[in-house]
Each structure stands twice: as structure tokens, then as C-alpha cells.
Design an enzyme around this catalytic site. Structure first.
Site, PDB file in Angstrom:
ATOM      1  N   ASP A 179      37.280  37.791  39.464  1.00 27.49           N
ATOM      2  CA  ASP A 179      38.130  37.095  40.422  1.00 27.49           C
ATOM      3  C   ASP A 179      39.357  37.975  40.674  1.00 27.49           C
ATOM      4  O   ASP A 179      40.206  38.134  39.789  1.00 27.49           O
ATOM      5  CB  ASP A 179      38.546  35.741  39.825  1.00 27.49           C
ATOM      6  CG  ASP A 179      39.381  34.927  40.797  1.00 27.49           C
ATOM      7  OD1 ASP A 179      39.596  33.738  40.516  1.00 27.49           O
ATOM      8  OD2 ASP A 179      39.822  35.483  41.824  1.00 27.49           O
ATOM      9  N   HIS A 180      39.410  38.541  41.871  1.00 26.84           N
ATOM     10  CA  HIS A 180      40.475  39.517  42.123  1.00 26.84           C
ATOM     11  C   HIS A 180      41.860  38.872  42.151  1.00 26.84           C
ATOM     12  O   HIS A 180      42.877  39.549  42.103  1.00 26.84           O
ATOM     13  CB  HIS A 180      40.200  40.256  43.437  1.00 26.84           C
ATOM     14  CG  HIS A 180      40.647  41.685  43.412  1.00 26.84           C
ATOM     15  ND1 HIS A 180      41.855  42.078  42.899  1.00 26.84           N
ATOM     16  CD2 HIS A 180      40.029  42.822  43.810  1.00 26.84           C
ATOM     17  CE1 HIS A 180      41.975  43.381  43.009  1.00 26.84           C
ATOM     18  NE2 HIS A 180      40.868  43.866  43.552  1.00 26.84           N
TER      19      HIS A 180
END
Lengths: 328, 420
Positions: free
Chosen positions: B392-393
Site C-alpha cells: 500500500d503506497h
């Protein structure tokens, strides 16, 4: 939708009239378009409805009235320029190619050129070489313009409305030989978007790609070839710029053979461009090189029999399809 | 008409050239484009190519001879005009008789789609006589062979089972498959099945995950030799204790231990904050048997960083068995902070997984595969495993992912630390 059959020429008239009713900026000019109701009766009744300020008779001076219309387009109007024949546009080559097509680019985006040039393209029937021009290959070479070639009454109306609404110069190529053909045109409002080819006949053995009048010869050829067991798929490209190569490629991937029928001369033509793109995108799908049918590489003959032989006719298309499918 | 081959001008300044070597012998069939000889010019050695088809029938310049540009060096004749039967008066009487060989198929022409189809059906092109112009092999020729092969096979299968099937298709060594091979023509009907509850949940959650989480992936390969050696030793020693450690158990422990250094991997995105979780609860993806409706659940190994390999293994075995037998309780499936999905047991080399919300990362694990690897500058056979993190950036950036994988690599490749 109601079934209503009208002529190609009337479809063009409806498109222009409807757009002129909707948008006060649209107007028509050209030789004989007003008082004579159009040299080919396309603008019949338009002078009565819209008056002489919006349906304008011009002198025989293509370079002059094209330039005037381009100036009007730059200032925000939306002119429709009728060339009695695209052959006569050659004297207006500088304004239509150098000004209209390049205006947006050369003015750094300051001036657009929302204009439609329309008229008859191709051999009309014994008009002689200088009046039988097919300008598609000549003009399609120029960036900055769009080019549409409607084949039937439905497309004539739907594509002309799209052309008038387009913010770019549109070269709209009609055919004298198609003006009296009839077809279903709904009463309801519709447009035909640019860049969407139409599969006019489905088949599995050979893809035939064409535009405008030669599609008639393609249909005849397909009927004849069907008797020999060769099922042709006919694609009407509809617009040359933008070109819907995707539809063409999808068809050739299915049939593995392709014949391009283009009424202009073969050298450096729309046909050679499409063939080149098919070779590129379908390289591993081709069973034979793309065959091409064009008008013969001579000025259009005047004699009727020679003119028929010169055109990309049914016989030539049949021969090309047989050769492309290894049936000759 | 005989075709004269002359010494070509191969450079602007070339006046004469030396014929180094002939590549054709008398009687050879020459096709346009064939290399006839090597020519040495004032600048370089270059090839003399033929622009015509014919029979190589006369050599006028011997190897090593130097001749000026334009001089005839050899003669080609057309196939049907055998020079030995020539009635040309100036023909020297003592000319060597040339044996004309049957033209062999060289550089055969084949249409692109025919070539592609031949590849797909495994057809040997040499066995095919092309029906196109100049013998070009075209689609039709390939499809005829395919049809003929099908017919022969069908006939052989139904009426003459003992007869050897004449095939143009080269047959590889046959191994019986464990799966039924479906006959062509056995079409299954279209049907639809209502979604089970589980499939509804999977559909909803994973679409939500893929649509709302900005996923990206980072992959690293690991040298598995030390870990596999240790696992072998441990499993031998534990054989009587009913414990068998899987590769996955080691990975669960590695991932969990790495959290101490990389708390962001044990975290959740909270809109306006990031939640860093205290406990390390590693989820393991468990596939359910298809005869029971299939699907997938994630079992939770709680406090995995606090557990030994042995208790991770026992927990993992218990969760897997229970999931397959009667299903996991909510308690056994909730509160994961990180997830591992392992398809290594199927021999999968590499895949990517969708993040299991509210986790911020998931590790997709492939098989430890024996392959040529470089160890200490030498090419040897070693076991490598490739694992891919989906991240999850919003929580984890690329460099952070790389550092986490580096820590994992250290743990995996130096597995002794896992024992303490």
C-alpha cells in the site's frame, strides 16, 4: 425509429439546415449554392429559409472565397464551403492547406479553424481528366485536417453534422455518383462519430477495405466472389483522418488476407498507407501481401468505356481478391 | 540465357578484387541472394551475392586469383538449359561435364500466418509442398495437413487401433497425464451458479482492496540452500515429535521477526493517520478444497514474532486442517496485521497477491526451485525462491519495501538466527 428513405443529396441538405438552425454561426457559401439551389441541388430551399447573409453565392474564385471563409472561421464563425467539385479546390490549395490546416499550429493555439470544405470527389462520369480528381491521397498527406468520406445517405447526414460541429478543418468528400442514391435516414437527431469504421459485409476469407464510391464496386465484387465460395468482409473506413486501423486489423487477423480499394492513384496513396499499416500490425497474420486496387496510373480518360476500365471496378477487385486468397 | 557473374565494384576506390573462396560448387542451385564467394577488396573482405537464380555451371576465376572489376568470374545457367547439351558453337570442346543436381528446397517461402500456424500445430515445414506462387507454403497447405492428421488419427482410433498413425507432427515422448484429456468437440454448456457467501465476501473485499489501495509490487529472490539444509536437519530430529516444519513456517517467522525493524509493514492506513499495530499477527492464506465449494480464507497466527518455529508450525497445521474440515471461527480469521500467500507447493515460480485489508502488505511466495545460480563467482546448482511483496503506497514507499526484503533476505539466508 421511423423508416424514411431519402436521397444522399437531401441528407446533406438536412444536415446543413439542422446545424444552421441550431447554431447561428454556421453558414454556407460557394458557387451557385443560393439562387440556383446548388449546382447539384444539395442546398435546395436553403436560401429561402436562411436568407442571403447565410447562404452566399460566390464568384468563380475558389482561392478567394476559401480564404474569406477561413478568415471567418478564425474569428469564430463556422463556415461550410461548397466546392462544386474537389477538382476546383486545387486553385485554393494554398488557403485550404497552408492556412486552414495549419492555423491552429502556426498561431500557437490562438486561432482555430472550424470549417467544412465539401463537394464532389472522383470521377463523375465523362468529366475529363481535369474535373475528375480524387483528392484524398493528395490532401490526406497534410497534418492538421480531418477527412471524411460518407458512402450512404445515413452517413452523409450523420457525418456532415459531426464535421460541422468539429473544431478542426474537415475535408468532406462526397461523390456525384452517390448523390441520387437513397437510404434510410431517421427523422430523429443523430450523428456519426469520426474514426469509427463500419463493417458493411461480414466474411471469413478476405478483408476488403475501401472508402466512398468504390464501396459500391466492392459490394458487387463480393456478390460475385460469394458464388465462387470466397466470403469477403467489407470495411468502410468512413474517415481517412482519423483512420480506424483497429477495426481493419481485427478483420485481417480473422481473414488473413486483405485487399485495399482506393480510387486515387496508387503511388504514395491512402491505399499504400493502409497497406503499410496492415503489414505492420498484422505481419504474423497475413497469408499473402496486401493487394491493392486503384485507378490506373494515367489521367482520367474521357471516353466512357475507358473511364470505366480505369476506375477500381468490380473486375479488378475480383481479380485482386482471387489473387490475395490464392484462388486465381 | 547464361548469366555472367562479374567482379563487382564493392567500394568507390576498388579497381580489382581477389577471389578468396568460392561458396558454390559446379552444379549447385543458386537462388537470388545466395553468397557465391568471398571477395577481398582494397578495404575489406566482402561477400559476392547472386542477383539471379540458376545453376552454378562455370568457374572462370580460381580461388586466390586477382581480377579487375567487371571481369566475368562465373556463369549461371537456367535450370532447363543444361550447358552440357548446349549447341553453342563457341562452347569449348574439352569443357568439363557438369552434373546437374536436383534443386533442393533452400530458403523456402512461407506466408507469415502459415509459419505461425505450423508452429502452433507443431508441423514440420520440410514435409509440406507449398501450393502458392513459386511453391510458397500458405495457410491452406497447413490446414490441409492439420485436417489430414485429424482424420487419420480419428480413423486409426476408431477402426484400426493397431495401425501406426502416419503423422507429420513430430511426437515428443509421451507421459500419461493425471488429468483427463478432454476430446475436442466435448463442449460444456454455458451455465451460471449463484455466488456462495464466501465468494461474495471475496469479491467484495478484493475489489475494494484493488480499487482503493494504490498497489505496487517489489520482488526479490532468496538463496534457499541454507534454510532447506536446516529444515532437513530439524525435521529429521523432530521426526518422532510429530512436527514437520514447512518452508512457509520459516517464512512466517522471518516476516514476523522483521517487523521489529520495519513497523510500517505491521500497520494499517487510517485515512488521516497510520496505525502501527503492537502485536504481529501473520495471516496465512488457506485454499479450501474445490469439492467443498472452494474459496479461500486467511487464518491468523497471533503473536507470530513471539512464537518458535515449532509452535508456528503446529498452529499453521491446525488452522489449515480446521479450515478445510469445518471452517475457521471469526476469532481464528481476524486481526491479521500482515499476510503471506504461498503457491510454492504447486511449483509456481512467481505471482502477485492482492492486499488483505486492513493490512498494508502481503507477501506472495513461489516455490524453492533448483536452478543454475552464481555463488561466489561460480555457476552452481542452487535452490532459489522468489517472493513478491504487494504494498500500500499510502503507507510504504519503494525503498522501504526494498529494505524490508533485504532484512528478510538476511534472515532467510542465515537461518540460524531463527532458532533463538
Amino acid at each position: 425509429m421511423s423508416e424514411r428513405i431519402i436521397e444522399y443529396r437531401d441528407a446533406l441538405c438536412e444536415a446543413m439546415s439542422e446545424e444552421m438552425r441550431d447554431d447561428k454561426k454556421v453558414f454556407l457559401l460557394g458557387e451557385e449554392v443560393a439562387q440556383y439551389n446548388g449546382a447539384y441541388k444539395i442546398s435546395k430551399g436553403m436560401l429561402d429559409e436562411f436568407g442571403p447573409r447565410r447562404v452566399i453565392d460566390t464568384p468563380i474564385s475558389e482561392s478567394g472565397f476559401s480564404g474569406m471563409a477561413i478568415g471567418a472561421a478564425m474569428r469564430g464563425l463556422r463556415p461550410i464551403v461548397e466546392f462544386m467539385s474537389w477538382s476546383f479546390s486545387l486553385v485554393a490549395a494554398d488557403p485550404i492547406l497552408n492556412n486552414a490546416a495549419k492555423m491552429l499550429y502556426m498561431s500557437g493555439g490562438q486561432f482555430g479553424c472550424p470549417i467544412v470544405f465539401r463537394g464532389n470527389d472522383g470521377a463523375g462520369g465523362q468529366l475529363g481528366s481535369t474535373h475528375s480528381w480524387c483528392v484524398e491521397s493528395l490532401y490526406a498527406n497534410v497534418p492538421g485536417l480531418k477527412m471524411a468520406i460518407p458512402y450512404d445517405a445515413y452517413d452523409a447526414k450523420g457525418m456532415l453534422k459531426t464535421a460541422i460541429r468539429d473544431d478542426n478543418p474537415v475535408f468532406f468528400l462526397e461523390s456525384e455518383r452517390l448523390l441520387s442514391t437513397t437510404g434510410h435516414v431517421p427523422v430523429e437527431e443523430y450523428t456519426v462519430p469520426f474514426g469509427q469504421a463500419l463493417v458493411r459485409r461480414q466474411g471469413t476469407d478476405c478483408t476488403i477495405i475501401s472508402f466512398g464510391r468504390p464501396l459500391h464496386f466492392c459490394q458487387e465484387a463480393a456478390e460475385e466472389l460469394a458464388k465462387e465460395g470466397i466470403a469477403c468482409e467489407i470495411i468502410d473506413g468512413r474517415t481517412i483522418r482519423p483512420l480506424d486501423i483497429d477495426t481493419m486489423v481485427a478483420s485481417v487477423r480473422k481473414t488473413n488476407t486483405c485487399v485495399v480499394v482506393d480510387q486515387s492513384w496508387s503511388f504514395a496513396s491512402v491505399g499504400s498507407e493502409i497497406a503499410s499499416q496492415i503489414h505492420r500490425y498484422c505481419f504474423d497474420d497475413l497469408d499473402n501481401f496486401v493487394h491493392r486496387v486503384h485507378s490506373d496510373d494515367v489521367p482520367t480518360p474521357y471516353a466512357s468505356n475507358l473511364e470505366q476500365a480505369y476506375l477500381p471496378n468490380t473486375r479488378k477487385i475480383c481479380e485482386a481478391v482471387r489473387a490475395a486468397t490464392y484462388n486465381s | 540465357m547464361p548469366i555472367e557473374i562479374t567482379m563487382p565494384r564493392l567500394s568507390d576506390t576498388m579497381e580489382e578484387g581477389t577471389l578468396l573462396q568460392w561458396h558454390k560448387q559446379l552444379g549447385d542451385v543458386v537462388s537470388s541472394g545466395d553468397v557465391l564467394a568471398d571477395i577481398e577488396t582494397d578495404k575489406a573482405t566482402m561477400e559476392l551475392q547472386s542477383f539471379d537464380d540458376g545453376i552454378f555451371s562455370e568457374i572462370l576465376v580460381q580461388e586466390g586469383e586477382k581480377v579487375e572489376v567487371g571481369k566475368v568470374v562465373a556463369v549461371l545457367t537456367e535450370e532447363d538449359e543444361a550447358p552440357l547439351e548446349s549447341t553453342t558453337p563457341e562452347e569449348p570442346a574439352n569443357e568439363t561435364k557438369v552434373e546437374i543436381q536436383k534443386p533442393e528446397k533452400t530458403g523456402m517461402a512461407i506466408s507469415p500466418v502459415a509459419r505461425r500456424l505450423a508452429d502452433e500445430y507443431g508441423i514440420d515445414l520440410k514435409t509440406i509442398q507449398g501450393s502458392g506462387p513459386s511453391g510458397r507454403v500458405i495457410k491452406r497447405d497447413i490446414l490441409q495437413v492439420v485436417d489430414a492428421t485429424k482424420e487419420t488419427s480419428a480413423a486409426a482410433a476408431t477402426t484400426q487401433p493397431d495401425e501406426i498413425i502416419q503423422r507429420t507432427v513430430s511426437e515428443p515422448e509421451v507421459v500419461a497425464t493425471t488429468h483427463p484429456i478432454v476430446a475436442s468437440g466435448d463442449w460444456r454448456e454455458n451455465r451460471s451458479e449463484p455466488l456462495s457467501n464466501m465468494r461474495q465476501v471475496i469479491a467484495k473485499r478484493l475489489v475494494e482492496s484493488k480499487q482503493t489501495i494504490p498497489h505496487y509490487q517489489v520482488t526479490m529472490s532468496f538463496d534457499m540452500d541454507p534454510l532447506l539444509d536446516m529444515r532437513k536437519t530439524l525435521n529429521k530430529q523432530l521426526a518422532n515429535s510429530g512436527v514437520k516444519l514447512s518452508v512457509n513456517d520459516f517464512l512466517v517467522r522471518c516476516c514476523a521477526l522483521a517487523m521489529a525493524e520495519h513497523p510500517a509493514f505491521n500497520a494499517s492506513f487510517g485515512g488521516d493517520c497510520i496505525y502501527f499495530h503492537g502485536p504481529v499477527n501473520v495471516g496465512i492464506a488457506i485454499a479450501l478444497p474445490e469439492d467443498k465449494g472452494g474459496g479461500l480464507v486467511v487464518g491468523t497466527i497471533r503473536d507470530a514474532d513471539q512464537k518458535s518455529l515449532r509452535s508456528i508450525s503446529q498452529e499453521s497445521v491446525r488452522l489449515g486442517k480446521k479450515a478445510r474440515d469445518k471452517g475457521l471461527s471469526l476469532e481464528e480469521m481476524s486481526d491479521t496485521t500482515f499476510t503471506i500467500s504461498n503457491l510454492g507447493m504447486f511449483g509456481v515460480e512467481h505471482f502477485t497477491a492482492i492486499i488483505n485489508p486492513p493490512n498494508s502488505a502481503i507477501l506472495a511466495v513461489g516455490a524453492a526451485i533448483e536452478k543454475p545460480v552464481v555463488r561466489g563467482g561460480e555457476l552452481v546448482v542452487g535452490n532459489e525462491l522468489s517472493a513478491t511483496l504487494s504494498l500500500d503506497h499510502r503507507v510504504i514507499d519503494g525503498a522501504m519495501a526494498a529494505r524490508y526484503l533485504k532484512t528478510l533476505k538476511e534472515l532467510i539466508e542465515n537461518p540460524a538466527a531463527l532458532l533463538v
